[in-house]
Design an enzyme around this catalytic site. Sequence first.
Site, PDB file in Angstrom:
ATOM      1  N   GLU A  41     -10.092   8.453  -1.717  1.00 24.99           N
ATOM      2  CA  GLU A  41      -8.677   8.243  -2.044  1.00 24.99           C
ATOM      3  C   GLU A  41      -8.366   8.581  -3.493  1.00 24.99           C
ATOM      4  O   GLU A  41      -9.131   8.243  -4.396  1.00 24.99           O
ATOM      5  CB  GLU A  41      -8.337   6.780  -1.764  1.00 24.99           C
ATOM      6  CG  GLU A  41      -6.901   6.378  -2.046  1.00 24.99           C
ATOM      7  CD  GLU A  41      -6.640   4.945  -1.609  1.00 24.99           C
ATOM      8  OE1 GLU A  41      -5.770   4.305  -2.235  1.00 24.99           O
ATOM      9  OE2 GLU A  41      -7.299   4.462  -0.665  1.00 24.99           O
ATOM     10  N   GLU A  77      -0.315   7.172  -2.617  1.00 25.70           N
ATOM     11  CA  GLU A  77       0.016   5.957  -3.361  1.00 25.70           C
ATOM     12  C   GLU A  77       0.898   6.242  -4.572  1.00 25.70           C
ATOM     13  O   GLU A  77       1.753   5.425  -4.928  1.00 25.70           O
ATOM     14  CB  GLU A  77      -1.289   5.288  -3.789  1.00 25.70           C
ATOM     15  CG  GLU A  77      -1.152   4.181  -4.798  1.00 25.70           C
ATOM     16  CD  GLU A  77      -2.501   3.642  -5.253  1.00 25.70           C
ATOM     17  OE1 GLU A  77      -2.543   3.001  -6.324  1.00 25.70           O
ATOM     18  OE2 GLU A  77      -3.499   3.848  -4.550  1.00 25.70           O
ATOM     19  N   HIS A  91      -0.410   2.330   1.496  1.00 29.67           N
ATOM     20  CA  HIS A  91      -0.954   1.614   0.339  1.00 29.67           C
ATOM     21  C   HIS A  91      -0.268   0.270   0.150  1.00 29.67           C
ATOM     22  O   HIS A  91       0.965   0.185   0.115  1.00 29.67           O
ATOM     23  CB  HIS A  91      -0.743   2.477  -0.923  1.00 29.67           C
ATOM     24  CG  HIS A  91      -0.949   1.741  -2.210  1.00 29.67           C
ATOM     25  ND1 HIS A  91       0.103   1.326  -3.022  1.00 29.67           N
ATOM     26  CD2 HIS A  91      -2.083   1.334  -2.831  1.00 29.67           C
ATOM     27  CE1 HIS A  91      -0.378   0.717  -4.088  1.00 29.67           C
ATOM     28  NE2 HIS A  91      -1.693   0.695  -3.999  1.00 29.67           N
TER      29      HIS A  91
END
Length: 369
Positions: free
Chosen positions: A223, A249, A299
């Site tokens: 990520e 995110e 997220h």
Amino acid sequence: MAKIDQVEIAQIDIAPKVRRTDAIQSFVTQETVMVTVRCDDGSSGTGYTYTIGTGGSSIVALLNDHLAPRLIGRDPQQYEAIWRDLFFHTHATAVGAITSLSLAAIDTALWDRNARAAGLPLWKLAGGAQQRVPVYTTEGGWLHIEPAQLVEQTLAAKADGFLGAKIKVGKPHVAQDIARLSAVREAVGADFELMVDANQSFTVAEAIRRARQYAPLDLAWFEEPLPAEHVRAHAQLLASTSVPIAVGESMYHLSQFAEYIQQGACSIVQADVARVGGITPWLKIAHLAEAHNIAMCPHFLMELHVSLCAAVPNARWVEYIPQLDDLTTSRLRIEDGHAVAPETPGLGIEWDADQLKARRKFTPLVLRG
């Protein structure tokens, strides 16, 4: 037809439950900015947004000075028209984090009001694809945690029924990351999913190097390996590794996700409903990902994302990081490793009025028609 005749803005600051660190920052305070819309038919809805320590007062000012006044007299069911009007009204500050976070507080309030008025839980109003979604935890994987404790906490998460855990990476040398991850993988076994998160800390060359080292650990995803604005670099990384690359995110508009997908720069989409401007754009991003056979794994904000994940067919995971427990009487329900979307009308979040009053940073701002 109901019309909005009052908007209330408040801010409540919450300390994290545990110490939270990653490769570039610490999560010091959740500044929770809340918006409540009230209509002339007696209906209402409450939405919220957040920061991790800075910008809360800027969100409040943008809402109070520029966005909330434009809600007075509007039909709350025209959430699409309202979102576009507010976005273009503040176009000089968009696309940007403060504007998107501000829009999200309003948009989630409208969806809450509309779902309550319809007598439906959000996940059904928004699509009703699946009520149960697998859940993984991030709360035990912070970067400062030593390997022995990391193993202990991940084993505890598995014993508690979680189906996966996310571990922060970004230690000075790749060998340190591998030592931590290998210890956890050996302890939990092959049937437990592990995700890693670098929080945008690597260069392209270093991300390629680390992905090569991570690959034998069979990770669910890698990520935010690179700065979010470097789309081409993500495409280069993805082409070099078998490890799925997750992004989203730190992205704030539908068009940014479209660019990533069009350039083949991600494997998994992690749109944050607050950071993309609310439920209205979040659903578009989810369906865009679905059209390209890409999973949505959002997220943070589990209390809201559980319902959004249940609304769409391509949501694969809900991220467990508790943060609203001090402000709510409702709790995320987990059964057999799956987060279960609530059946109560609206967002499914039951706010504790006494706690909101006791913890508010200032007397709520109220705009009336």
